[in-house]
Scaffold this motif. Structure first.
Motif, PDB file in Angstrom:
ATOM      1  N   UNK A  33       0.855  -1.187   0.000  1.00 35.85           N
ATOM      2  CA  UNK A  33       0.000   0.000   0.000  1.00 35.85           C
ATOM      3  C   UNK A  33       0.884   1.227   0.000  1.00 35.85           C
ATOM      4  N   UNK A  34       0.917   1.922  -1.126  1.00 36.39           N
ATOM      5  CA  UNK A  34       1.823   3.060  -1.279  1.00 36.39           C
ATOM      6  C   UNK A  34       1.082   4.382  -1.307  1.00 36.39           C
ATOM      7  N   UNK A  35      -0.214   4.330  -1.469  1.00 33.44           N
ATOM      8  CA  UNK A  35      -0.978   5.569  -1.596  1.00 33.44           C
ATOM      9  C   UNK A  35      -1.194   5.902  -3.060  1.00 33.44           C
ATOM     10  N   UNK A  36      -2.293   6.553  -3.322  1.00 32.20           N
ATOM     11  CA  UNK A  36      -2.688   6.800  -4.716  1.00 32.20           C
ATOM     12  C   UNK A  36      -1.762   7.767  -5.431  1.00 32.20           C
ATOM     13  N   UNK A  37      -0.949   8.502  -4.689  1.00 31.14           N
ATOM     14  CA  UNK A  37      -0.041   9.451  -5.331  1.00 31.14           C
ATOM     15  C   UNK A  37       1.230   8.793  -5.849  1.00 31.14           C
ATOM     16  N   UNK A  38       1.474   7.545  -5.437  1.00 31.99           N
ATOM     17  CA  UNK A  38       2.703   6.889  -5.867  1.00 31.99           C
ATOM     18  C   UNK A  38       2.625   6.555  -7.356  1.00 31.99           C
ATOM     19  N   UNK A  39       3.710   6.811  -8.096  1.00 28.42           N
ATOM     20  CA  UNK A  39       3.663   6.601  -9.557  1.00 28.42           C
ATOM     21  C   UNK A  39       3.422   5.149  -9.956  1.00 28.42           C
ATOM     22  N   UNK A  40       3.760   4.208  -9.102  1.00 23.69           N
ATOM     23  CA  UNK A  40       3.577   2.801  -9.468  1.00 23.69           C
ATOM     24  C   UNK A  40       2.257   2.234  -8.952  1.00 23.69           C
ATOM     25  N   UNK A  41       1.539   3.018  -8.181  1.00 20.71           N
ATOM     26  CA  UNK A  41       0.331   2.484  -7.543  1.00 20.71           C
ATOM     27  C   UNK A  41      -0.834   2.415  -8.525  1.00 20.71           C
ATOM     28  N   UNK A  42      -1.703   1.453  -8.273  1.00 19.82           N
ATOM     29  CA  UNK A  42      -2.933   1.378  -9.054  1.00 19.82           C
ATOM     30  C   UNK A  42      -3.936   2.391  -8.493  1.00 19.82           C
ATOM     31  N   UNK A  44      -6.244   2.172  -6.594  1.00 19.83           N
ATOM     32  CA  UNK A  44      -6.570   1.953  -5.187  1.00 19.83           C
ATOM     33  C   UNK A  44      -5.404   2.265  -4.256  1.00 19.83           C
ATOM     34  N   UNK A  45      -4.257   2.637  -4.839  1.00 14.47           N
ATOM     35  CA  UNK A  45      -3.117   2.987  -4.011  1.00 14.47           C
ATOM     36  C   UNK A  45      -2.199   1.822  -3.703  1.00 14.47           C
ATOM     37  N   UNK A  46      -2.376   0.721  -4.421  1.00 13.88           N
ATOM     38  CA  UNK A  46      -1.528  -0.450  -4.194  1.00 13.88           C
ATOM     39  C   UNK A  46      -0.628  -0.694  -5.398  1.00 13.88           C
ATOM     40  N   UNK A  47       0.538  -1.266  -5.132  1.00 14.26           N
ATOM     41  CA  UNK A  47       1.433  -1.640  -6.219  1.00 14.26           C
ATOM     42  C   UNK A  47       2.068  -2.980  -5.888  1.00 14.26           C
ATOM     43  N   UNK A  48       2.406  -3.727  -6.910  1.00 12.01           N
ATOM     44  CA  UNK A  48       3.084  -4.997  -6.694  1.00 12.01           C
ATOM     45  C   UNK A  48       4.497  -4.748  -6.182  1.00 12.01           C
ATOM     46  N   UNK A  49       4.855  -5.507  -5.146  1.00 11.35           N
ATOM     47  CA  UNK A  49       6.176  -5.327  -4.554  1.00 11.35           C
ATOM     48  C   UNK A  49       7.271  -5.614  -5.574  1.00 11.35           C
ATOM     49  N   UNK A  50       7.100  -6.626  -6.412  1.00 11.66           N
ATOM     50  CA  UNK A  50       8.155  -6.950  -7.378  1.00 11.66           C
ATOM     51  C   UNK A  50       8.352  -5.808  -8.372  1.00 11.66           C
ATOM     52  N   UNK A  51       7.260  -5.109  -8.697  1.00 10.04           N
ATOM     53  CA  UNK A  51       7.384  -3.962  -9.599  1.00 10.04           C
ATOM     54  C   UNK A  51       8.139  -2.816  -8.918  1.00 10.04           C
ATOM     55  N   UNK A  52       7.829  -2.605  -7.644  1.00 10.83           N
ATOM     56  CA  UNK A  52       8.504  -1.541  -6.898  1.00 10.83           C
ATOM     57  C   UNK A  52      10.002  -1.841  -6.785  1.00 10.83           C
ATOM     58  N   UNK A  53      10.316  -3.112  -6.481  1.00 16.48           N
ATOM     59  CA  UNK A  53      11.724  -3.512  -6.351  1.00 16.48           C
ATOM     60  C   UNK A  53      12.438  -3.361  -7.692  1.00 16.48           C
ATOM     61  N   UNK A  54      11.758  -3.762  -8.743  1.00 15.64           N
ATOM     62  CA  UNK A  54      12.340  -3.706 -10.089  1.00 15.64           C
ATOM     63  C   UNK A  54      12.692  -2.271 -10.471  1.00 15.64           C
ATOM     64  N   UNK A  55      11.756  -1.374 -10.275  1.00 13.54           N
ATOM     65  CA  UNK A  55      11.975   0.026 -10.643  1.00 13.54           C
ATOM     66  C   UNK A  55      13.004   0.671  -9.712  1.00 13.54           C
ATOM     67  N   UNK A  56      12.956   0.293  -8.432  1.00 17.12           N
ATOM     68  CA  UNK A  56      13.912   0.855  -7.477  1.00 17.12           C
ATOM     69  C   UNK A  56      15.337   0.449  -7.823  1.00 17.12           C
ATOM     70  N   UNK A  57      15.476  -0.674  -8.519  1.00 20.18           N
ATOM     71  CA  UNK A  57      16.808  -1.136  -8.915  1.00 20.18           C
ATOM     72  C   UNK A  57      17.317  -0.415 -10.161  1.00 20.18           C
ATOM     73  N   UNK A  58      16.520   0.503 -10.688  1.00 19.98           N
ATOM     74  CA  UNK A  58      16.978   1.301 -11.807  1.00 19.98           C
ATOM     75  C   UNK A  58      16.456   0.853 -13.152  1.00 19.98           C
ATOM     76  N   UNK A  59      15.539  -0.125 -13.134  1.00 25.07           N
ATOM     77  CA  UNK A  59      14.962  -0.586 -14.395  1.00 25.07           C
ATOM     78  C   UNK A  59      13.750   0.255 -14.771  1.00 25.07           C
ATOM     79  N   UNK A  60      13.388   0.172 -16.044  1.00 25.73           N
ATOM     80  CA  UNK A  60      12.145   0.783 -16.497  1.00 25.73           C
ATOM     81  C   UNK A  60      10.978  -0.076 -16.036  1.00 25.73           C
ATOM     82  N   UNK A  61       9.866   0.563 -15.851  1.00 24.39           N
ATOM     83  CA  UNK A  61       8.643  -0.195 -15.648  1.00 24.39           C
ATOM     84  C   UNK A  61       8.395  -1.044 -16.901  1.00 24.39           C
ATOM     85  N   UNK A  62       8.088  -2.328 -16.757  1.00 30.37           N
ATOM     86  CA  UNK A  62       7.947  -3.192 -17.940  1.00 30.37           C
ATOM     87  C   UNK A  62       6.867  -2.681 -18.882  1.00 30.37           C
ATOM     88  N   UNK A  63       7.191  -2.565 -20.174  1.00 32.60           N
ATOM     89  CA  UNK A  63       6.191  -2.135 -21.153  1.00 32.60           C
ATOM     90  C   UNK A  63       5.158  -3.249 -21.361  1.00 32.60           C
TER      91      UNK A  63
END
Ligand SMILES: [Zn+2]
Length: 121
Positions: A33-42, A44-63
């Motif tokens: 639960x990241x909040x609706x303002x988070x760029x990766x959140x859906x 409802x304000x939630x985002x998949x942890x693997x997506x957050x980890x992936x982007x935090x590691x410097x990768x692009x969000x998967x197309x």
């Protein structure tokens, strides 16, 4: 593969439904639960942890058409070393192959090189 940090993950129960800061969705993936303002959140304000980890590691969000796969088959194991980008077609094929390698008792994946020499149906 990085080792030596965050080894506390190994001690955590694989079966727990709640993780610190996140919960396991019905599809088996961990949502944060990241909040609706988070760029990766859906919415409802939630985002998949693997997506957050992936982007935090410097990768692009998967197309579209690409998905993040959990190499050891454990969707709650969101260490960056366990994540891998692949096409949706590859991903489906990999998971179909996984079903053949899954331990019927624990649900954990067996090693890919596991030879099924027994063959007792
Ligand atoms: Zn996968």
């Amino acid at each position: 593969m990085p080792r030596g940090h965050h080894n506390n993950h190994l001690k955590a129960s694989r079966q727990q439904r709640w993780k610190p800061g996140g919960s396991v969705a019905s599809n088996g993936y961990v949502k944060l639960r990241l909040g609706k303002d988070h760029p990766l959140a859906d919415p409802n304000g939630y985002a998949y942890e693997h997506l957050v980890v992936w982007v935090a590691a410097g990768h692009q969000r998967p197309p579209p058409g690409l998905v993040i796969h959990h190499m050891n088959g454990d969707k709650t194991d969101n260490r960056i070393g366990n994540l891998m980008l692949m096409t949706r077609a590859e991903h489906n094929a990999d998971h179909l192959a996984e079903d053949d390698r899954r331990c019927p008792r624990t649900g954990r994946l067996l090693p890919r090189n596991n030879s099924r020499s027994g063959g007792a149906s």
